[in-house]
Design an enzyme around this catalytic site. Structure first.
Site, PDB file in Angstrom:
ATOM      1  N   HIS A  22     -75.901  62.142  56.069  1.00 45.22           N
ATOM      2  CA  HIS A  22     -75.020  62.935  55.212  1.00 45.22           C
ATOM      3  C   HIS A  22     -74.323  64.034  56.015  1.00 45.22           C
ATOM      4  O   HIS A  22     -74.234  63.950  57.244  1.00 45.22           O
ATOM      5  CB  HIS A  22     -75.788  63.471  54.004  1.00 45.22           C
ATOM      6  CG  HIS A  22     -76.616  62.410  53.326  1.00 45.22           C
ATOM      7  ND1 HIS A  22     -76.070  61.369  52.615  1.00 45.22           N
ATOM      8  CD2 HIS A  22     -77.974  62.193  53.337  1.00 45.22           C
ATOM      9  CE1 HIS A  22     -77.037  60.569  52.176  1.00 45.22           C
ATOM     10  NE2 HIS A  22     -78.194  61.041  52.612  1.00 45.22           N
ATOM     11  N   GLU A  24     -80.719  67.983  51.903  1.00 46.47           N
ATOM     12  CA  GLU A  24     -81.096  66.954  52.870  1.00 46.47           C
ATOM     13  C   GLU A  24     -80.199  67.007  54.102  1.00 46.47           C
ATOM     14  O   GLU A  24     -80.673  66.851  55.240  1.00 46.47           O
ATOM     15  CB  GLU A  24     -81.002  65.573  52.211  1.00 46.47           C
ATOM     16  CG  GLU A  24     -81.313  64.427  53.153  1.00 46.47           C
ATOM     17  CD  GLU A  24     -81.063  63.063  52.534  1.00 46.47           C
ATOM     18  OE1 GLU A  24     -81.308  62.053  53.223  1.00 46.47           O
ATOM     19  OE2 GLU A  24     -80.601  63.008  51.371  1.00 46.47           O
ATOM     20  N   HIS A  69     -83.231  60.936  57.569  1.00 48.38           N
ATOM     21  CA  HIS A  69     -83.026  61.204  56.146  1.00 48.38           C
ATOM     22  C   HIS A  69     -84.273  61.839  55.542  1.00 48.38           C
ATOM     23  O   HIS A  69     -85.307  61.954  56.195  1.00 48.38           O
ATOM     24  CB  HIS A  69     -82.710  59.898  55.393  1.00 48.38           C
ATOM     25  CG  HIS A  69     -81.365  59.326  55.702  1.00 48.38           C
ATOM     26  ND1 HIS A  69     -80.250  59.570  54.930  1.00 48.38           N
ATOM     27  CD2 HIS A  69     -80.950  58.509  56.703  1.00 48.38           C
ATOM     28  CE1 HIS A  69     -79.211  58.936  55.443  1.00 48.38           C
ATOM     29  NE2 HIS A  69     -79.616  58.284  56.529  1.00 48.38           N
ATOM     30  N   GLU A  83     -87.010  58.063  56.677  1.00 49.19           N
ATOM     31  CA  GLU A  83     -87.076  58.960  55.522  1.00 49.19           C
ATOM     32  C   GLU A  83     -88.308  59.841  55.737  1.00 49.19           C
ATOM     33  O   GLU A  83     -89.445  59.397  55.576  1.00 49.19           O
ATOM     34  CB  GLU A  83     -87.192  58.163  54.222  1.00 49.19           C
ATOM     35  CG  GLU A  83     -86.007  57.252  53.928  1.00 49.19           C
ATOM     36  CD  GLU A  83     -84.835  57.991  53.293  1.00 49.19           C
ATOM     37  OE1 GLU A  83     -84.936  59.230  53.100  1.00 49.19           O
ATOM     38  OE2 GLU A  83     -83.814  57.340  52.979  1.00 49.19           O
TER      39      GLU A  83
END
Length: 292
Positions: free
Chosen positions: A78, A115, A170, A252
């Site tokens: 992101h 995040e 992430h 993650e």
């Protein structure tokens, strides 16, 4: 003292005759060791160990750089500014098997820690750790972009760099009751522009090394709510994996919606340990593979 005085006086006379009495322009020679010193101290100061005539201490050799000649691409998931560019990130791009949004805003903790902020901070720490081992490290973005890059461009970055490994960082946004980390592996696909057949196997090895190193460094447990329950999940719907031509996985690091995980993800010291785990996992993978 009565024995030393004449010797000291004679030494003083010698110094005066040599013109060393004023000390101007040069230091006076030392006649006796300074108070509290010893022969052992003198040996230590000139590079020889104390004791019975040991060898002179050798200067340290060059620092070992086990990842010299390797290239790693780290992809901070992101972008902190994506939220201000909805039109740009919502346009679709091809991921080989279908089309998906260019990017998303990502998730956040209940306290508002994004995040995208987490992944960028962690990526920089991982870069530092890998560079210390000699690797060339490239980030898909380093906070200077207004938005993105899109998921297809993130895959392209690894391909164009000829990366030996790529990791996309992430943090999950799963239900609050769930916790733990997991690694997403590319499914073996061959459809449209997606062809992961050559990298699916090596990526699985990379994923296993990351799970082991990340768990050891952070003392976190693998997520049980997704994948095989041992920290690995395989997907064929992520453009960042589908379009990659180099070994690549997604990590993650925890569930931002879970209070326990969020406490760790927001802690700087924990992020240091997380970065060490990522760097060590990548290093283990690369050291087991021949250089391209």
């Amino acid at each position: 003292m009565a024995v030393l005085l004449p010797a000291s006086f004679a030494a003083w006379l010698i110094m005066q005759a040599a013109g060393g009495g004023s000390g101007e322009g040069k230091a006076a020679p030392t006649l006796l060791p300074p108070p509290g010193s010893s022969e052992e101290d003198s040996q230590a100061s000139d590079g020889r160990p104390s004791g019975d005539g040991g060898e002179a201490t050798r200067p340290p050799g060059p620092e070992r750089k086990p990842l010299a000649g390797r290239t790693v691409v780290i992809d901070p998931g992101h972008n902190p500014r994506n939220r201000d560019h909805a039109a740009e990130i919502n346009r679709t791009v091809g991921i080989g098997t279908s089309r998906k949004a260019c990017d998303t805003t990502g998730t956040a903790t209940e306290s508002g820690y994004a995040e995208a902020e987490f992944t960028l901070d962690l990526a920089r720490r991982v870069r530092n750790g890998l560079e210390r081992q000699g690797a060339t490290v490239k980030l898909t973005h380093d906070g200077g972009r207004a938005w993105g890059p899109c998921v297809d461009a993130r895959a392209k970055a690894g391909n164009e760099a000829g990366a030996d490994a790529a990791v996309s960082l992430h943090a999950d946004g799963a239900p609050a009751r769930e916790r733990g980390f997991h690694v997403i592996l590319p499914e073996s696909v061959d459809e449209g522009a997606a062809d992961t057949r050559a990298i699916a196997g090596p990526s699985r090895v990379l994923g296993r090394e990351l799970v082991a190193a990340f768990r050891e460094s952070t003392d976190e447990r693998p997520a049980r709510y997704i994948g095989d329950g041992k920290g690995l999940d395989t997907r064929g719907d992520l453009g960042g994996l589908n379009l990659s031509r180099v070994p690549k996985v997604f990590l993650e690091c925890g569930n931002m919606r879970n209070a326990e995980d969020a406490k760790r993800l927001t802690d700087s010291e924990w992020r240091d340990r997380a970065a060490r785990g990522v760097a060590e996992g990548v290093a283990e993978f690369l050291e087991g593979r021949p250089k391209s």
